[in-house]
Design a protein around this motif. Structure first.
Motif, short mmCIF file in Angstrom:
data_model
loop_
_atom_site.label_atom_id
_atom_site.label_comp_id
_atom_site.label_asym_id
_atom_site.label_seq_id
_atom_site.Cartn_x
_atom_site.Cartn_y
_atom_site.Cartn_z
N LEU A 203 6.43 0.66 -5.56
CA LEU A 203 5.42 1.03 -4.56
C LEU A 203 5.06 2.50 -4.66
O LEU A 203 3.89 2.88 -4.53
N ASP A 204 6.05 3.35 -4.92
CA ASP A 204 5.80 4.78 -5.06
C ASP A 204 4.89 5.04 -6.26
O ASP A 204 3.93 5.81 -6.16
N SER B 288 -2.81 5.01 -7.56
CA SER B 288 -3.98 4.82 -6.68
C SER B 288 -4.53 6.16 -6.21
O SER B 288 -5.75 6.37 -6.17
N THR B 289 -3.64 7.08 -5.88
CA THR B 289 -4.07 8.43 -5.46
C THR B 289 -4.82 9.11 -6.60
O THR B 289 -5.87 9.74 -6.37
N TYR C 201 2.84 2.89 -7.68
CA TYR C 201 1.54 2.27 -7.35
C TYR C 201 0.70 3.23 -6.51
O TYR C 201 -0.49 3.43 -6.76
N GLN C 202 1.34 3.87 -5.53
CA GLN C 202 0.64 4.82 -4.68
C GLN C 202 0.19 6.04 -5.48
O GLN C 202 -0.92 6.54 -5.30
N ARG C 203 1.02 6.54 -6.37
CA ARG C 203 0.66 7.71 -7.18
C ARG C 203 -0.54 7.40 -8.09
O ARG C 203 -1.43 8.23 -8.24
N HIS D 48 4.47 -5.08 -7.46
CA HIS D 48 5.60 -4.25 -7.02
C HIS D 48 6.73 -5.02 -6.37
O HIS D 48 7.84 -4.51 -6.24
N SER E 146 1.35 -2.73 -9.79
CA SER E 146 0.65 -3.50 -8.74
C SER E 146 1.43 -4.77 -8.38
O SER E 146 1.29 -5.28 -7.28
N ASP F 231 -4.23 -6.00 -2.62
CA ASP F 231 -2.85 -5.80 -3.05
C ASP F 231 -2.62 -6.66 -4.27
O ASP F 231 -2.68 -7.88 -4.20
#
Length: 196
Positions: A86-87, A93-94, A89-91, A79, A77, A131
């Motif tokens: 960021l990649d 969060s998904t 973090y997105q994974r 990042h 987080s 964020d």
């Protein structure tokens, strides 16, 4: 449901449900067990209010059980706009959203009256920060699921004015549940567009 002695009685025959085999050590397994317990608590009418956190805000739980992730949610987080963080973090969060979807699916599969537990609930999913890198509490992405017993209008995206208090959503949920409250924390009023 009340028994003849006026005492609460579960809606579920627990003798027909297998107990968990153990206390899982893996984070993903523990989360799944907790979500199953939440669904069971609603189904059995043990409670009508539950709060669940995937982890505290500085948790060091490593998410390497997800493909492409090597760090904790807290580390990713922060990042610093680095693509590799960021990649991850997105994974992460998904994955969190997928767990929310799992819970909603479980609740929808449980009959309750002429409907199901999800339709008779209001389930909020979100975070206190938009964020983690900026520690920004503004413009929070929040998901509200369930029809609140037919009192909530679903299938919509509501964009609130800048700096609207999150307490407005919490007040709306309280009033949907029948709590006769006109204010909560720094609320300025309920979000009437959420009501059916």
């Amino acid at each position: 449901e009340s028994s003849e002695a006026g005492r609460w009685k579960s809606q579920v025959d627990f003798s027909q449900r297998p107990a968990p085999a153990d206390d899982p050590e893996e984070h993903a397994d523990r989360v799944r067990l907790m979500l199953d317990m939440i669904a069971l608590a609603f189904e059995a009418d043990i409670t009508r209010v539950i709060s669940f956190m995937f982890g505290n805000s500085v948790s060091t739980v490593n998410y390497s059980f997800l493909d492409g992730v090597t760090e904790s949610h807290h580390e990713t987080s922060h990042h610093q706009d680095k693509p590799e963080k960021l990649d991850q973090y997105q994974r992460i969060s998904t994955w969190h959203v997928e767990q929310f979807a799992y819970l909603l699916g479980k609740l929808k599969s449980i009959p309750e009256g002429d409907s199901n537990v999800l339709d008779n609930s209001a389930i909020l999913f979100g975070s206190a920060l938009r964020d983690g890198n900026k520690h920004s509490p503004h413009d929070l992405p929040l998901l509200l699921a369930g029809k609140g017993g037919g009192k909530l209008s679903t299938g919509q995206h509501v964009r609130m004015p800048n700096d609207s208090p999150m307490a407005n959503l919490l007040l709306t949920m309280m009033q949907t549940a029948g709590v006769e409250q006109t204010h909560f924390a720094d609320s300025t009023g309920p979000i009437e567009s959420l009501w059916a």
